[in-house]
Design a protein around this motif. Structure first.
Motif, mmCIF file in Angstrom:
data_model
loop_
_atom_site.group_PDB
_atom_site.id
_atom_site.type_symbol
_atom_site.label_atom_id
_atom_site.label_comp_id
_atom_site.label_asym_id
_atom_site.label_seq_id
_atom_site.Cartn_x
_atom_site.Cartn_y
_atom_site.Cartn_z
ATOM 1 N N GLY A 13 34.275 27.401 41.005
ATOM 2 C CA GLY A 13 35.464 29.180 41.085
ATOM 3 C C GLY A 13 34.614 30.238 40.040
ATOM 4 N N PHE A 14 34.283 29.800 38.995
ATOM 5 C CA PHE A 14 33.894 30.343 38.303
ATOM 6 C C PHE A 14 32.319 31.274 38.391
ATOM 7 C CE2 PHE A 14 36.347 29.454 34.517
ATOM 8 C CZ PHE A 14 37.220 30.901 34.021
ATOM 9 N N GLY A 15 31.517 30.151 39.347
ATOM 10 C CA GLY A 15 30.355 30.349 39.913
ATOM 11 C C GLY A 15 30.474 30.836 41.325
ATOM 12 N N LEU A 16 31.725 30.874 42.056
ATOM 13 C CA LEU A 16 32.083 31.462 43.608
ATOM 14 C C LEU A 16 32.365 33.455 42.390
ATOM 15 C CD1 LEU A 16 32.377 32.128 46.010
ATOM 16 C CD2 LEU A 16 34.862 31.008 45.882
ATOM 17 N N ALA A 17 33.094 33.379 41.249
ATOM 18 C CA ALA A 17 33.037 34.822 40.665
ATOM 19 C C ALA A 17 31.923 35.557 41.046
ATOM 20 C CB ALA A 17 34.316 34.458 40.058
ATOM 21 N N ALA A 63 43.741 28.718 42.188
ATOM 22 C CA ALA A 63 43.875 30.386 42.614
ATOM 23 C C ALA A 63 44.070 31.125 41.337
ATOM 24 C CB ALA A 63 44.824 29.994 44.214
ATOM 25 N N GLU A 64 44.446 30.926 40.953
ATOM 26 C CA GLU A 64 45.011 32.036 39.450
ATOM 27 C C GLU A 64 43.635 32.420 38.950
ATOM 28 O OE1 GLU A 64 49.892 31.273 39.039
ATOM 29 O OE2 GLU A 64 48.269 30.055 37.430
ATOM 30 N N THR A 65 42.999 30.629 38.112
ATOM 31 C CA THR A 65 41.438 30.973 37.713
ATOM 32 C C THR A 65 40.461 31.738 38.348
ATOM 33 O OG1 THR A 65 42.332 29.509 36.723
ATOM 34 C CG2 THR A 65 40.150 30.449 36.510
ATOM 35 N N LEU A 66 40.876 31.816 39.599
ATOM 36 C CA LEU A 66 39.698 32.314 40.856
ATOM 37 C C LEU A 66 39.895 34.505 40.267
ATOM 38 C CD1 LEU A 66 37.357 32.611 42.302
ATOM 39 C CD2 LEU A 66 38.648 31.537 44.600
ATOM 40 N N ALA A 67 41.228 34.082 41.559
ATOM 41 C CA ALA A 67 41.874 35.287 40.958
ATOM 42 C C ALA A 67 41.209 36.275 39.106
ATOM 43 C CB ALA A 67 42.887 35.093 41.613
ATOM 44 N N ALA A 68 41.856 35.412 38.457
ATOM 45 C CA ALA A 68 41.429 36.648 37.199
ATOM 46 C C ALA A 68 40.034 37.062 37.427
ATOM 47 C CB ALA A 68 42.040 35.648 36.238
ATOM 48 N N ALA A 69 39.472 35.755 37.701
ATOM 49 C CA ALA A 69 37.480 35.648 37.563
ATOM 50 C C ALA A 69 37.706 36.745 38.583
ATOM 51 C CB ALA A 69 36.972 34.919 37.775
ATOM 52 N N LEU A 70 38.157 36.932 39.589
ATOM 53 C CA LEU A 70 37.429 37.650 39.769
ATOM 54 C C LEU A 70 38.034 38.980 40.394
ATOM 55 C CD1 LEU A 70 37.781 36.415 43.627
ATOM 56 C CD2 LEU A 70 36.032 37.428 42.876
ATOM 57 N N GLY A 71 38.823 39.705 39.819
ATOM 58 C CA GLY A 71 39.402 40.924 39.206
ATOM 59 C C GLY A 71 39.051 42.082 38.229
ATOM 60 N N VAL A 72 38.137 41.140 37.232
ATOM 61 C CA VAL A 72 37.161 42.218 36.271
ATOM 62 C C VAL A 72 36.129 42.850 37.182
ATOM 63 C CG1 VAL A 72 37.791 40.355 34.506
ATOM 64 C CG2 VAL A 72 35.299 40.897 35.884
ATOM 65 N N ALA A 73 36.031 42.297 38.606
ATOM 66 C CA ALA A 73 35.506 43.738 39.285
ATOM 67 C C ALA A 73 35.938 45.051 39.340
ATOM 68 C CB ALA A 73 34.655 42.439 40.465
ATOM 69 N N GLU A 74 35.065 46.135 39.699
ATOM 70 C CA GLU A 74 35.605 47.289 39.596
ATOM 71 C C GLU A 74 36.206 47.557 41.179
ATOM 72 O OE1 GLU A 74 32.911 50.019 38.800
ATOM 73 O OE2 GLU A 74 33.209 49.712 36.492
ATOM 74 N N ASN A 75 35.445 46.848 42.338
ATOM 75 C CA ASN A 75 35.670 46.923 43.778
ATOM 76 C C ASN A 75 36.886 45.837 44.480
ATOM 77 O OD1 ASN A 75 33.680 44.880 43.348
ATOM 78 N ND2 ASN A 75 33.165 44.636 45.584
ATOM 79 N N VAL A 76 37.519 45.209 43.089
ATOM 80 C CA VAL A 76 38.293 43.994 44.146
ATOM 81 C C VAL A 76 39.525 44.666 42.730
ATOM 82 C CG1 VAL A 76 39.307 41.649 43.188
ATOM 83 C CG2 VAL A 76 36.497 41.955 43.168
ATOM 84 N N GLU A 77 40.675 44.489 44.433
ATOM 85 C CA GLU A 77 41.945 44.857 43.789
ATOM 86 C C GLU A 77 42.726 43.532 44.097
ATOM 87 O OE1 GLU A 77 46.365 47.103 45.681
ATOM 88 O OE2 GLU A 77 43.698 47.740 46.219
ATOM 89 N N VAL A 78 43.835 42.737 43.132
ATOM 90 C CA VAL A 78 44.774 41.352 43.438
ATOM 91 C C VAL A 78 45.534 41.598 43.635
ATOM 92 C CG1 VAL A 78 45.263 39.400 41.911
ATOM 93 C CG2 VAL A 78 43.038 40.621 41.459
ATOM 94 N N ILE A 79 46.187 41.557 45.105
ATOM 95 C CA ILE A 79 47.506 41.968 45.375
ATOM 96 C C ILE A 79 48.041 40.367 44.811
ATOM 97 C CG2 ILE A 79 46.519 44.021 46.440
ATOM 98 C CD1 ILE A 79 47.108 42.041 48.865
ATOM 99 N N GLY A 80 49.544 41.018 45.516
ATOM 100 C CA GLY A 80 50.502 39.890 45.153
ATOM 101 C C GLY A 80 51.443 38.942 44.211
ATOM 102 N N ALA A 81 51.632 38.173 43.694
ATOM 103 C CA ALA A 81 52.398 37.665 42.782
ATOM 104 C C ALA A 81 51.672 37.575 41.198
ATOM 105 C CB ALA A 81 53.807 36.339 42.920
#
Length: 156
Positions: A13-17, A63-81
């Motif tokens: 997951g971290f590699g994917l992010a 999924a939460e870990t992946l969302a948190a890692a992706l969420g640091v990017a400027e072009n990423v918007e995390v939506i949901g709960a």
């Protein structure tokens, strides 16, 4: 859409992010019995356009870990709960009497270096995100608040 992502390997997951985040700390894992592992984004980014990450109402720890890692990017918007961050490394052992014993061997850190279970996973837009009944194939499923939110945001 991470709503149906139930299992995974944290390192993968971290590699994917890392493919989507240009720089900075992605997260890490702290173990009881071995050296910690930190995941830092390299300078390569395969996709730099806007990305929307959907975190479901009952998201898995992966999924939460992946969302948190992706969420640091400027072009990423995390939506949901907002994620609860219940991300731990554990192993399951069967002991006599067909009893399963789960041993926690470590915990997962978010991009800020703190344990995800302490901080939770922040979202940029809070939207009710239950599992969708219909995927967005040709039209927006009006029963899925996430699809409705994204359709309005994208002008569809």
């Amino acid at each position: 859409d991470l709503r149906r992502l139930h299992h995974g390997d944290y390192e993968i997951g971290f590699g994917l992010a890392n493919l989507f985040v240009r720089s900075g700390q992605l997260g890490g894992v702290r173990f009881r019995d071995r050296e910690p592992v930190d995941f830092i984004a390299d300078s390569e980014q395969v996709f730099s356009k806007q990305i929307y990450v959907v975190l479901g109402d009952s998201a898995s720890p992966f999924a939460e870990t992946l969302a948190a890692a992706l969420g640091v990017a400027e072009n990423v918007e995390v939506i949901g709960a907002r994620g609860k961050g219940r991300a731990f490394v554990s192993s399951v052992h069967t002991v006599p009497g067909s009893i399963e014993l789960t041993l926690t061997a470590g915990l997962v850190l978010g991009p800020n270096g703190q344990a995800l279970y302490e901080t939770g996973v922040p979202v940029d837009a809070t939207v009710k995100a239950p599992l969708p009944r219909n995927p967005p194939l040709k039209t927006v499923d009006e029963d899925d608040p996430v699809q409705v939110y994204l359709a309005k945001k994208l002008g569809l």
